[in-house]
Design a protein around this motif. Sequence first.
Motif, PDB file in Angstrom:
ATOM      1  N   ASN A 262      29.439   5.474  50.391  1.00 27.20           N
ATOM      2  CA  ASN A 262      28.991   4.124  50.052  1.00 27.20           C
ATOM      3  C   ASN A 262      27.723   3.814  50.863  1.00 27.20           C
ATOM      4  OD1 ASN A 262      29.670   2.927  52.630  1.00 27.20           O
ATOM      5  ND2 ASN A 262      31.796   2.762  51.958  1.00 27.20           N
ATOM      6  N   ASP A 263      27.097   2.689  50.581  1.00 27.74           N
ATOM      7  CA  ASP A 263      25.827   2.355  51.221  1.00 27.74           C
ATOM      8  C   ASP A 263      25.918   2.283  52.739  1.00 27.74           C
ATOM      9  OD1 ASP A 263      24.530   2.290  48.788  1.00 27.74           O
ATOM     10  OD2 ASP A 263      24.583   0.105  48.617  1.00 27.74           O
ATOM     11  N   GLU A 264      26.991   1.724  53.245  1.00 25.60           N
ATOM     12  CA  GLU A 264      27.148   1.611  54.695  1.00 25.60           C
ATOM     13  C   GLU A 264      27.310   2.990  55.334  1.00 25.60           C
ATOM     14  OE1 GLU A 264      27.452   0.286  58.582  1.00 25.60           O
ATOM     15  OE2 GLU A 264      26.564  -0.625  56.809  1.00 25.60           O
ATOM     16  N   GLU A 265      28.079   3.857  54.715  1.00 27.94           N
ATOM     17  CA  GLU A 265      28.253   5.214  55.240  1.00 27.94           C
ATOM     18  C   GLU A 265      26.931   5.973  55.218  1.00 27.94           C
ATOM     19  OE1 GLU A 265      32.898   6.012  53.980  1.00 27.94           O
ATOM     20  OE2 GLU A 265      31.330   6.198  52.455  1.00 27.94           O
ATOM     21  N   LYS A 266      26.172   5.809  54.143  1.00 27.35           N
ATOM     22  CA  LYS A 266      24.856   6.457  54.076  1.00 27.35           C
ATOM     23  C   LYS A 266      23.950   5.931  55.178  1.00 27.35           C
ATOM     24  CE  LYS A 266      24.894   7.494  49.162  1.00 27.35           C
ATOM     25  NZ  LYS A 266      24.361   7.159  47.839  1.00 27.35           N
ATOM     26  N   ARG A 267      23.985   4.623  55.409  1.00 27.19           N
ATOM     27  CA  ARG A 267      23.164   4.036  56.463  1.00 27.19           C
ATOM     28  C   ARG A 267      23.521   4.637  57.818  1.00 27.19           C
ATOM     29  NH1 ARG A 267      23.255   1.103  60.506  1.00 27.19           N
ATOM     30  NH2 ARG A 267      25.454   0.590  60.354  1.00 27.19           N
ATOM     31  N   GLN A 268      24.817   4.838  58.059  1.00 26.44           N
ATOM     32  CA  GLN A 268      25.260   5.421  59.325  1.00 26.44           C
ATOM     33  C   GLN A 268      24.766   6.856  59.478  1.00 26.44           C
ATOM     34  OE1 GLN A 268      29.517   4.872  59.437  1.00 26.44           O
ATOM     35  NE2 GLN A 268      29.344   2.667  59.628  1.00 26.44           N
ATOM     36  N   VAL A 269      24.809   7.626  58.408  1.00 28.71           N
ATOM     37  CA  VAL A 269      24.321   9.011  58.458  1.00 28.71           C
ATOM     38  C   VAL A 269      22.820   9.020  58.738  1.00 28.71           C
ATOM     39  CG1 VAL A 269      23.943  11.121  57.121  1.00 28.71           C
ATOM     40  CG2 VAL A 269      26.146   9.944  56.987  1.00 28.71           C
ATOM     41  N   VAL A 270      22.079   8.167  58.040  1.00 27.39           N
ATOM     42  CA  VAL A 270      20.629   8.097  58.242  1.00 27.39           C
ATOM     43  C   VAL A 270      20.312   7.674  59.674  1.00 27.39           C
ATOM     44  CG1 VAL A 270      18.539   6.826  57.581  1.00 27.39           C
ATOM     45  CG2 VAL A 270      20.053   7.757  55.815  1.00 27.39           C
ATOM     46  N   GLU A 271      21.034   6.709  60.179  1.00 28.75           N
ATOM     47  CA  GLU A 271      20.813   6.250  61.555  1.00 28.75           C
ATOM     48  C   GLU A 271      21.111   7.368  62.553  1.00 28.75           C
ATOM     49  OE1 GLU A 271      19.269   3.817  64.216  1.00 28.75           O
ATOM     50  OE2 GLU A 271      19.382   3.350  62.087  1.00 28.75           O
ATOM     51  N   ALA A 272      22.195   8.089  62.336  1.00 28.02           N
ATOM     52  CA  ALA A 272      22.517   9.225  63.216  1.00 28.02           C
ATOM     53  C   ALA A 272      21.405  10.267  63.148  1.00 28.02           C
ATOM     54  CB  ALA A 272      23.860   9.832  62.816  1.00 28.02           C
ATOM     55  N   ALA A 273      20.902  10.520  61.958  1.00 30.22           N
ATOM     56  CA  ALA A 273      19.835  11.510  61.792  1.00 30.22           C
ATOM     57  C   ALA A 273      18.555  11.089  62.497  1.00 30.22           C
ATOM     58  CB  ALA A 273      19.573  11.744  60.308  1.00 30.22           C
ATOM     59  N   ARG A 274      18.297   9.798  62.550  1.00 32.29           N
ATOM     60  CA  ARG A 274      17.100   9.307  63.248  1.00 32.29           C
ATOM     61  C   ARG A 274      17.178   9.537  64.752  1.00 32.29           C
ATOM     62  NH1 ARG A 274      16.878   4.428  59.679  1.00 32.29           N
ATOM     63  NH2 ARG A 274      15.248   5.006  58.231  1.00 32.29           N
ATOM     64  N   ASN A 275      18.372   9.669  65.263  1.00 28.23           N
ATOM     65  CA  ASN A 275      18.558   9.799  66.708  1.00 28.23           C
ATOM     66  C   ASN A 275      18.652  11.233  67.192  1.00 28.23           C
ATOM     67  OD1 ASN A 275      18.569   6.979  67.329  1.00 28.23           O
ATOM     68  ND2 ASN A 275      20.591   6.852  66.396  1.00 28.23           N
ATOM     69  N   VAL A 276      18.566  12.207  66.291  1.00 30.52           N
ATOM     70  CA  VAL A 276      18.644  13.595  66.731  1.00 30.52           C
ATOM     71  C   VAL A 276      17.333  14.019  67.378  1.00 30.52           C
ATOM     72  CG1 VAL A 276      20.325  14.214  64.950  1.00 30.52           C
ATOM     73  CG2 VAL A 276      17.913  14.643  64.558  1.00 30.52           C
ATOM     74  N   THR A 277      17.447  15.001  68.257  1.00 27.93           N
ATOM     75  CA  THR A 277      16.250  15.510  68.926  1.00 27.93           C
ATOM     76  C   THR A 277      16.024  16.991  68.654  1.00 27.93           C
ATOM     77  OG1 THR A 277      17.526  15.894  70.942  1.00 27.93           O
ATOM     78  CG2 THR A 277      16.360  13.783  70.758  1.00 27.93           C
ATOM     79  N   THR A 278      17.010  17.647  68.019  1.00 27.06           N
ATOM     80  CA  THR A 278      16.849  19.069  67.729  1.00 27.06           C
ATOM     81  C   THR A 278      17.297  19.372  66.301  1.00 27.06           C
ATOM     82  OG1 THR A 278      19.075  19.717  68.419  1.00 27.06           O
ATOM     83  CG2 THR A 278      17.377  19.664  70.141  1.00 27.06           C
ATOM     84  N   LYS A 279      16.815  20.485  65.799  1.00 25.83           N
ATOM     85  CA  LYS A 279      17.218  20.954  64.470  1.00 25.83           C
ATOM     86  C   LYS A 279      18.716  21.238  64.454  1.00 25.83           C
ATOM     87  CE  LYS A 279      15.999  24.503  61.106  1.00 25.83           C
ATOM     88  NZ  LYS A 279      15.140  25.669  60.849  1.00 25.83           N
ATOM     89  N   SER A 280      19.237  21.729  65.545  1.00 29.95           N
ATOM     90  CA  SER A 280      20.661  22.028  65.656  1.00 29.95           C
ATOM     91  C   SER A 280      21.514  20.767  65.494  1.00 29.95           C
ATOM     92  CB  SER A 280      20.950  22.698  66.998  1.00 29.95           C
ATOM     93  OG  SER A 280      22.324  22.932  67.147  1.00 29.95           O
ATOM     94  N   GLU A 281      21.086  19.674  66.103  1.00 32.79           N
ATOM     95  CA  GLU A 281      21.816  18.410  65.966  1.00 32.79           C
ATOM     96  C   GLU A 281      21.819  17.937  64.511  1.00 32.79           C
ATOM     97  OE1 GLU A 281      21.194  16.219  70.262  1.00 32.79           O
ATOM     98  OE2 GLU A 281      19.576  16.089  68.791  1.00 32.79           O
ATOM     99  N   MET A 282      20.685  18.079  63.834  1.00 34.80           N
ATOM    100  CA  MET A 282      20.606  17.688  62.427  1.00 34.80           C
ATOM    101  C   MET A 282      21.530  18.564  61.594  1.00 34.80           C
ATOM    102  SD  MET A 282      19.145  15.456  60.416  1.00 34.80           S
ATOM    103  CE  MET A 282      17.594  14.952  61.137  1.00 34.80           C
ATOM    104  N   HIS A 283      21.532  19.837  61.897  1.00 32.35           N
ATOM    105  CA  HIS A 283      22.410  20.773  61.180  1.00 32.35           C
ATOM    106  C   HIS A 283      23.876  20.363  61.355  1.00 32.35           C
ATOM    107  CE1 HIS A 283      23.767  24.510  59.406  1.00 32.35           C
ATOM    108  NE2 HIS A 283      24.558  24.669  60.443  1.00 32.35           N
ATOM    109  N   GLN A 284      24.243  19.915  62.537  1.00 32.39           N
ATOM    110  CA  GLN A 284      25.627  19.489  62.793  1.00 32.39           C
ATOM    111  C   GLN A 284      25.997  18.250  61.971  1.00 32.39           C
ATOM    112  OE1 GLN A 284      28.072  21.091  64.403  1.00 32.39           O
ATOM    113  NE2 GLN A 284      26.555  22.727  64.504  1.00 32.39           N
ATOM    114  N   ILE A 285      25.073  17.330  61.818  1.00 34.83           N
ATOM    115  CA  ILE A 285      25.334  16.147  60.984  1.00 34.83           C
ATOM    116  C   ILE A 285      25.617  16.577  59.555  1.00 34.83           C
ATOM    117  CG2 ILE A 285      24.263  14.097  59.946  1.00 34.83           C
ATOM    118  CD1 ILE A 285      22.836  13.676  62.642  1.00 34.83           C
ATOM    119  N   VAL A 286      24.775  17.454  59.034  1.00 39.69           N
ATOM    120  CA  VAL A 286      24.919  17.904  57.644  1.00 39.69           C
ATOM    121  C   VAL A 286      26.180  18.746  57.486  1.00 39.69           C
ATOM    122  CG1 VAL A 286      23.841  19.282  55.821  1.00 39.69           C
ATOM    123  CG2 VAL A 286      22.463  17.702  57.180  1.00 39.69           C
ATOM    124  N   LYS A 287      26.450  19.597  58.443  1.00 46.09           N
ATOM    125  CA  LYS A 287      27.671  20.411  58.394  1.00 46.09           C
ATOM    126  C   LYS A 287      28.906  19.512  58.422  1.00 46.09           C
ATOM    127  CE  LYS A 287      29.303  24.615  58.451  1.00 46.09           C
ATOM    128  NZ  LYS A 287      29.170  25.458  57.269  1.00 46.09           N
TER     129      LYS A 287
END
Length: 65
Positions: free
Chosen positions: A33-58
Amino acid sequence: MDGKTDNRNDMPMGLSFQLGANPKAMNAYAKLNDEEKRQVVEAARNVTTKSEMHQIVKGLEQNFC
């Protein structure tokens, strides 16, 4: 409108690339839902490495598929 772009909800490029490379995670993201997507996007904005982004997607792939 004042011509300004509200990019609060724009998906970070790294997240776009990672989702594009992982169809299961992309499908899971699409089902959020929109709120869950917003949370994922916000988490992605706070990553500092490619590995962290990969973990969000995984996490999307594993938790929602």
